[in-house]
Design an enzyme around this catalytic site. Sequence first.
Site, PDB file in Angstrom:
ATOM      1  N   GLU A  94       0.819  -1.214   0.000  1.00  0.00           N
ATOM      2  CA  GLU A  94       0.000   0.000   0.000  1.00  0.00           C
ATOM      3  C   GLU A  94       0.849   1.259   0.000  1.00  0.00           C
ATOM      4  O   GLU A  94       1.983   1.276   0.472  1.00  0.00           O
ATOM      5  CB  GLU A  94      -0.997  -0.009   1.150  1.00  0.00           C
ATOM      6  CG  GLU A  94      -0.419  -0.061   2.528  1.00  0.00           C
ATOM      7  CD  GLU A  94      -1.537  -0.115   3.580  1.00  0.00           C
ATOM      8  OE1 GLU A  94      -1.866  -1.231   4.004  1.00  0.00           O
ATOM      9  OE2 GLU A  94      -2.059   0.942   3.962  1.00  0.00           O
ATOM     10  N   CYS A 107       3.595   8.506   0.334  1.00  0.00           N
ATOM     11  CA  CYS A 107       4.218   7.620   1.321  1.00  0.00           C
ATOM     12  C   CYS A 107       4.382   6.253   0.666  1.00  0.00           C
ATOM     13  O   CYS A 107       3.395   5.656   0.230  1.00  0.00           O
ATOM     14  CB  CYS A 107       3.309   7.542   2.546  1.00  0.00           C
ATOM     15  SG  CYS A 107       3.849   6.333   3.769  1.00  0.00           S
ATOM     16  N   CYS A 114       7.296  -6.896   6.986  1.00  0.00           N
ATOM     17  CA  CYS A 114       8.449  -6.330   7.693  1.00  0.00           C
ATOM     18  C   CYS A 114       8.879  -7.335   8.755  1.00  0.00           C
ATOM     19  O   CYS A 114       8.057  -8.092   9.262  1.00  0.00           O
ATOM     20  CB  CYS A 114       8.031  -5.016   8.364  1.00  0.00           C
ATOM     21  SG  CYS A 114       9.380  -4.166   9.229  1.00  0.00           S
ATOM     22  N   CYS A 118       7.856  -4.299  15.493  1.00  0.00           N
ATOM     23  CA  CYS A 118       7.359  -3.248  16.399  1.00  0.00           C
ATOM     24  C   CYS A 118       5.935  -3.609  16.833  1.00  0.00           C
ATOM     25  O   CYS A 118       5.096  -3.986  16.008  1.00  0.00           O
ATOM     26  CB  CYS A 118       7.382  -1.876  15.732  1.00  0.00           C
ATOM     27  SG  CYS A 118       9.048  -1.378  15.268  1.00  0.00           S
ATOM     28  N   CYS A 121       2.594  -1.982  15.273  1.00  0.00           N
ATOM     29  CA  CYS A 121       2.556  -1.801  13.819  1.00  0.00           C
ATOM     30  C   CYS A 121       1.922  -2.991  13.106  1.00  0.00           C
ATOM     31  O   CYS A 121       2.297  -4.144  13.355  1.00  0.00           O
ATOM     32  CB  CYS A 121       3.984  -1.576  13.311  1.00  0.00           C
ATOM     33  SG  CYS A 121       4.074  -1.389  11.521  1.00  0.00           S
ATOM     34  N   GLY A 161       7.371  -1.822   5.823  1.00  0.00           N
ATOM     35  CA  GLY A 161       8.755  -2.242   5.647  1.00  0.00           C
ATOM     36  C   GLY A 161       9.757  -1.343   6.342  1.00  0.00           C
ATOM     37  O   GLY A 161       9.439  -0.219   6.734  1.00  0.00           O
ATOM     38  N   SER A 193      12.501   6.833   6.869  1.00  0.00           N
ATOM     39  CA  SER A 193      12.209   6.573   8.277  1.00  0.00           C
ATOM     40  C   SER A 193      12.742   5.205   8.675  1.00  0.00           C
ATOM     41  O   SER A 193      12.501   4.215   7.992  1.00  0.00           O
ATOM     42  CB  SER A 193      10.685   6.625   8.468  1.00  0.00           C
ATOM     43  OG  SER A 193      10.346   6.327   9.798  1.00  0.00           O
ATOM     44  N   SER A 216      12.561   6.427  14.265  1.00  0.00           N
ATOM     45  CA  SER A 216      11.405   6.038  15.080  1.00  0.00           C
ATOM     46  C   SER A 216      11.909   5.780  16.485  1.00  0.00           C
ATOM     47  O   SER A 216      12.526   4.748  16.747  1.00  0.00           O
ATOM     48  CB  SER A 216      10.754   4.786  14.497  1.00  0.00           C
ATOM     49  OG  SER A 216      10.251   5.083  13.217  1.00  0.00           O
ATOM     50  N   HIS A 218      10.035   6.586  19.770  1.00  0.00           N
ATOM     51  CA  HIS A 218       8.893   6.024  20.501  1.00  0.00           C
ATOM     52  C   HIS A 218       9.106   5.806  21.998  1.00  0.00           C
ATOM     53  O   HIS A 218       8.186   5.354  22.691  1.00  0.00           O
ATOM     54  CB  HIS A 218       8.399   4.720  19.863  1.00  0.00           C
ATOM     55  CG  HIS A 218       8.062   4.837  18.403  1.00  0.00           C
ATOM     56  ND1 HIS A 218       7.437   5.934  17.872  1.00  0.00           N
ATOM     57  CD2 HIS A 218       8.280   4.002  17.355  1.00  0.00           C
ATOM     58  CE1 HIS A 218       7.282   5.770  16.564  1.00  0.00           C
ATOM     59  NE2 HIS A 218       7.794   4.601  16.224  1.00  0.00           N
ATOM     60  N   ASN A 292      -2.061   4.611  16.304  1.00  0.00           N
ATOM     61  CA  ASN A 292      -3.261   4.080  15.641  1.00  0.00           C
ATOM     62  C   ASN A 292      -3.485   2.682  16.188  1.00  0.00           C
ATOM     63  O   ASN A 292      -2.715   1.784  15.867  1.00  0.00           O
ATOM     64  CB  ASN A 292      -2.999   3.924  14.134  1.00  0.00           C
ATOM     65  CG  ASN A 292      -3.302   5.182  13.380  1.00  0.00           C
ATOM     66  OD1 ASN A 292      -4.411   5.693  13.446  1.00  0.00           O
ATOM     67  ND2 ASN A 292      -2.303   5.678  12.668  1.00  0.00           N
ATOM     68  N   CYS A 335      -1.355   2.908   8.346  1.00  0.00           N
ATOM     69  CA  CYS A 335      -0.139   2.133   8.634  1.00  0.00           C
ATOM     70  C   CYS A 335      -0.263   0.631   8.399  1.00  0.00           C
ATOM     71  O   CYS A 335      -0.207  -0.168   9.324  1.00  0.00           O
ATOM     72  CB  CYS A 335       0.308   2.366  10.075  1.00  0.00           C
ATOM     73  SG  CYS A 335       0.615   4.073  10.483  1.00  0.00           S
TER      74      CYS A 335
HETATM   75  N1  SAH Z   1      10.280   0.885   9.355  1.00  0.00           N
HETATM   76  C1  SAH Z   1      10.253   2.320   9.345  1.00  0.00           C
HETATM   77  C2  SAH Z   1       8.978   2.884   8.707  1.00  0.00           C
HETATM   78  C3  SAH Z   1       7.775   2.522   9.496  1.00  0.00           C
HETATM   79  S1  SAH Z   1       6.271   3.413   9.279  1.00  0.00           S
HETATM   80  C4  SAH Z   1      10.390   2.827  10.760  1.00  0.00           C
HETATM   81  O1  SAH Z   1      10.350   2.029  11.682  1.00  0.00           O
HETATM   82  O2  SAH Z   1      10.570   4.025  10.941  1.00  0.00           O
HETATM   83  C5  SAH Z   1       6.536   5.047   9.775  1.00  0.00           C
HETATM   84  C6  SAH Z   1       6.260   5.384  11.232  1.00  0.00           C
HETATM   85  O3  SAH Z   1       4.963   4.996  11.660  1.00  0.00           O
HETATM   86  C7  SAH Z   1       7.247   4.719  12.183  1.00  0.00           C
HETATM   87  O4  SAH Z   1       7.675   5.667  13.109  1.00  0.00           O
HETATM   88  C8  SAH Z   1       6.404   3.668  12.836  1.00  0.00           C
HETATM   89  O5  SAH Z   1       6.937   3.281  14.072  1.00  0.00           O
HETATM   90  C9  SAH Z   1       5.065   4.363  12.919  1.00  0.00           C
HETATM   91  N2  SAH Z   1       3.908   3.476  13.106  1.00  0.00           N
HETATM   92  C10 SAH Z   1       3.696   2.248  12.612  1.00  0.00           C
HETATM   93  N3  SAH Z   1       2.512   1.766  12.998  1.00  0.00           N
HETATM   94  C11 SAH Z   1       1.954   2.716  13.756  1.00  0.00           C
HETATM   95  C12 SAH Z   1       0.725   2.820  14.457  1.00  0.00           C
HETATM   96  N4  SAH Z   1      -0.165   1.820  14.442  1.00  0.00           N
HETATM   97  N5  SAH Z   1       0.477   3.960  15.121  1.00  0.00           N
HETATM   98  C13 SAH Z   1       1.364   4.971  15.128  1.00  0.00           C
HETATM   99  N6  SAH Z   1       2.529   4.940  14.509  1.00  0.00           N
HETATM  100  C14 SAH Z   1       2.838   3.828  13.823  1.00  0.00           C
END
Ligand code: SAH
Length: 350
Positions: A94, A107, A114, A118, A121, A161, A193, A216, A218, A292, A335
Amino acid sequence: MTEKKDIKAMELSALCDFVAELGEKPFRARQLYEWMHKKLVPSVDAMTNLPKAFREEIKTRAEYVSLRTVRRLESGIDGTRKYLFGLADNNVIESVFMRYRHGNSVCVSSQVGCRMGCKFCASTLDGLVRNLNASEMLEQVYRIQADVGERISNVVVMGSGEPLDNFDALVRFIRLLSCEEGLLISQRNITVSTCGLVPEIERLAEERLSVTLALSLHAADDETRRILMPIANRYPLSEVLPACRQYFEKTGRRLTFEYSLVAGVNDKDEDAGRLAGLIGDMHGHVNLIPVNPIKERNYRQSDRRRVEAFKEALMRRGINATVRREMGRDIGGACGQLRKGYLEKGERAF
Ligand code: SAH
């Protein structure tokens, strides 16, 4: 038989060699490149100023990567569009189109699934299926620009990914996307990212690109970070942050820190204080994302007041922070959740 060449992933010089091998003149390489990277045609047959015999030869010797739009959702609120694209092997990925005041942004996904794990995610729930090629990453931007009919000025590699887990294809993608003979998207408008793969952050700094790095984060301590992100077991903050600092020093590009706020896990004022202490002198910007929630996990979004308080706590300490605006709220599926829903329900449900 030799393997078919992925011509859309070739830089112009390699394409010139390929065209020479076919016994054609160098200007044909330039034409071919333009059809692929500027005119964004979905097939070789659409390249009408190339001789028919040459087009046939290309089709025999090369693979022409093009994505199939499986599903497209458009927000009635802000024009955000979410795309589900089909790949040649029937995997789906997507991508998202977003309209901002500063320009149009796409995006892109860098992998099918992946393997970073995390916890909040959706993209990682079924693990990694495979890496995307540079051409499959480019095609996400190309198909969207062709569909929207407006120039894309910004690209964020923030879809499914881990881009630095697919390093070579990522770098190739960035070079082709910013190439003068292609869409010429400024590297300054491209953001990568990462969850924090230290050796690859260091490698990226050596590539001398001028893309923005988003980390990222967090969490502001390893213990909390390990709860949310398994990769924190391998690379503690004491290694990730110096790697980012080095990226900034080598490239001059300001860093972005992504921080998804999860109620009761990482959203206390105390966390904000620790975060400020950690990155206070790194000239970075913090992007706060209320998490999310995904149905497979119990994480909840911090409420609006907590999000604002967290932001204020950072600002008071001189850290530049913004709350990411939720785009396309009416079309949901943030996401990686669009693909996940598709895989669970099957194509007919759409
Ligand atoms: N693998 C990369 C890209 C991931 S997506 C990374 O880890 O950075 C981009 C961002 O969205 C990342 O910071 C990821 O941690 C965050 N993300 C993924 N799922 C999420 C969710 N359900 N709610 C909020 N942020 C989310």
